[in-house]
Write an enzyme that holds these catalytic residues in place. Structure first.
Site, PDB file in Angstrom:
ATOM      1  CB  CYS A  90      -0.920  -0.012   1.216  1.00  0.00           C
ATOM      2  SG  CYS A  90      -2.068   1.379   1.203  1.00  0.00           S
TER       3      CYS A  90
ATOM      4  CB  CYS B 144      -1.753   3.968   8.049  1.00  0.00           C
ATOM      5  SG  CYS B 144      -2.815   4.540   6.695  1.00  0.00           S
TER       6      CYS B 144
ATOM      7  CB  CYS C  31      -0.958  -0.018   8.247  1.00  0.00           C
ATOM      8  SG  CYS C  31      -1.690  -1.305   7.189  1.00  0.00           S
TER       9      CYS C  31
ATOM     10  CB  CYS D  99     -15.275  -7.664   6.633  1.00  0.00           C
ATOM     11  SG  CYS D  99     -16.567  -7.560   7.854  1.00  0.00           S
TER      12      CYS D  99
ATOM     13  CB  CYS E  89     -18.508  -5.617   5.573  1.00  0.00           C
ATOM     14  SG  CYS E  89     -17.637  -4.201   6.253  1.00  0.00           S
TER      15      CYS E  89
ATOM     16  CB  CYS F 117     -18.510  -0.461   9.121  1.00  0.00           C
ATOM     17  SG  CYS F 117     -17.425  -1.323  10.276  1.00  0.00           S
TER      18      CYS F 117
ATOM     19  NE  ARG G  59     -17.989  -5.120  13.225  1.00  0.00           N
ATOM     20  CZ  ARG G  59     -17.624  -5.518  12.024  1.00  0.00           C
ATOM     21  NH1 ARG G  59     -17.104  -4.664  11.163  1.00  0.00           N
ATOM     22  NH2 ARG G  59     -17.754  -6.769  11.671  1.00  0.00           N
TER      23      ARG G  59
END
Ligand code: SAM
Ligand code: DTB
Ligand code: SF4
Length: 342
Positions: free
Chosen positions: A72, A76, A79, A116, A147, A207, A279
């Site tokens: 990616c 972040c 991550c 998801c 999701c 979400c 969650r």
């Protein structure tokens, strides 16, 4: 929004015992006052609100699958999938449809009701989206709620996902606006809010949550909850992730958050967003059973279920089944069971 009880809790600040304002606007000071309540008072209030809106023994089981792992371009700081950090995660191509459907069938067989699909993209390209649309259509046809979490969405993309049958789109604010730049610099807070607006505008359920334990203060945890609770309407589903520290990421090596502060965050989310699925997300493997039990008491009623999150570990299915049985909790029914009145 249903009314909330006004509790008399001796020795607590007035603002902490007032009912939520009718328009559900939560000033950050009121949220801090909730965090500051004596632990038992906070959990009592959260449990009481939880019982007004949900079966307190029911937990939603959602299985995650990384449909496109690693590589990616974003930065972040938490991550493992950011290409710029050396975390041992290698970039892979998008999974073929058959592999995704096989995982979805297994998830359903284990009792999950929601599936998801996550992709390590800054945003999906139109040709990627075509493949995800196909996945959504087919997973939905298995009788699972769908999701996806694919990064930022551009104009028209949310509508395409909605047409394919997507029930929820996960896109997290991650932290309070004032702490955000310490964690991510390649996209800003407003980008996230814009994507959430597109999701809501297309009629997909939102979400949206964040991560705690990234070195933020209690005020900043309250700031994240304020952002979520003051959305109009607030998200239907609120993942509260405990940072999973991954070697190679900038956030590796931080002092871990006090587990009871994590439980408080769950309770505050429950109180401020009474009808949302709260969650209990990343970090369960590191938490142990007692802390998870407190999270359920504080109003968490959804977990990621399956031995893997996206790239990091999660409790084994058998371990979760044993924990639910020990606590007398039961899984939310599948769509078919709900239709049969089972
Ligand atoms: N790339 C997309 C995006 O960022 O929206 C979708 C996938 S991303 C991995 C989904 C969410 O996982 C992030 O927003 C973050 O809240 C959470 N997450 C990622 N790494 C994490 C970690 N190490 N610990 C806890 N939560 C994490
Ligand atoms: C969310 O809030 N947490 C999940 C899901 N949405 C996509 C992801 C957690 C990822 C944890 C790190 C990993 O396994 O790579
Ligand atoms: Fe990329 Fe999402 Fe990870 Fe950020 S959280 S680096 S956008 S996969």
């Amino acid at each position: 929004m249903s009314s909330q009880p006004v509790l008399f809790v001796p020795g607590t600040k007035k603002s902490a015992i007032a009912a939520a304002p009718a328009n559900n606007a939560w000033p950050v000071e009121d949220i801090v006052a909730l965090f500051d309540l004596p632990f038992n008072d906070l959990l009592f209030r959260a449990q009481q609100i939880h019982r007004e809106h949900f079966d307190p023994s029911e937990v939603e089981l959602a299985t995650l699958l990384s449909i496109k792992t690693g590589g990616c371009p974003e930065d972040c700081g938490y991550c493992p999938q950011a290409a710029r950090y050396d975390t041992g995660v290698t970039a892979q191509k998008i999974l073929p449809l058959d592999t995704v459907l096989q995982a979805a069938r297994e998830a359903k067989a284990h009792g999950a009701t929601r599936f998801c699909m996550g992709a390590a993209w800054r945003e999906p390209k139109d040709r990627d989206l075509e493949q995800v649309e196909e996945m959504v259509r087919e997973v939905k046809a298995l009788g699972l709620e769908t999701c996806a979490t694919l990064g930022m969405l551009g104009a028209g993309q949310a509508e395409r996902l909605k047409d394919a049958g997507l029930d929820y789109y996960n896109h997290n604010l991650d932290t309070a606006p004032e702490f955000y730049e310490n964690i991510i610099t390649t996209r800003d807070y407003q980008n996230r809010i814009d994507t959430l607006g597109r999701v809501r505008g297309a009629g997909i359920k939102v979400c949206c949550g964040g991560i705690v334990g990234m070195g933020e203060s209690r005020l900043q945890r309250a700031g994240l909850i304020a952002q979520l609770a003051n959305m109009d309407p607030y998200p239907e589903s609120v993942p509260v992730n405990h940072l999973v520290q991954v070697e190679g990421t900038p956030l590796h090596g931080l002092d871990p958050l006090d587990p009871l502060e994590f439980v408080r965050t769950i309770a505050v989310a429950r109180i401020t967003m009474p009808t949302a699925r709260v969650r209990l997300s990343a970090g369960r493997r590191q938490m142990g059973e007692a802390v998870q039990a407190l999270c359920f008491l504080a109003g968490a009623n959804s977990i990621f279920y399956g031995d893997k999150l996206l790239t990091t570990g999660n409790p084994e299915v058998e371990e979760d089944q044993a924990l639910l049985a020990k606590l007398g909790l039961h899984a939310k029914h599948t769509l078919e069971q709900a239709k049969c009145g089972d």
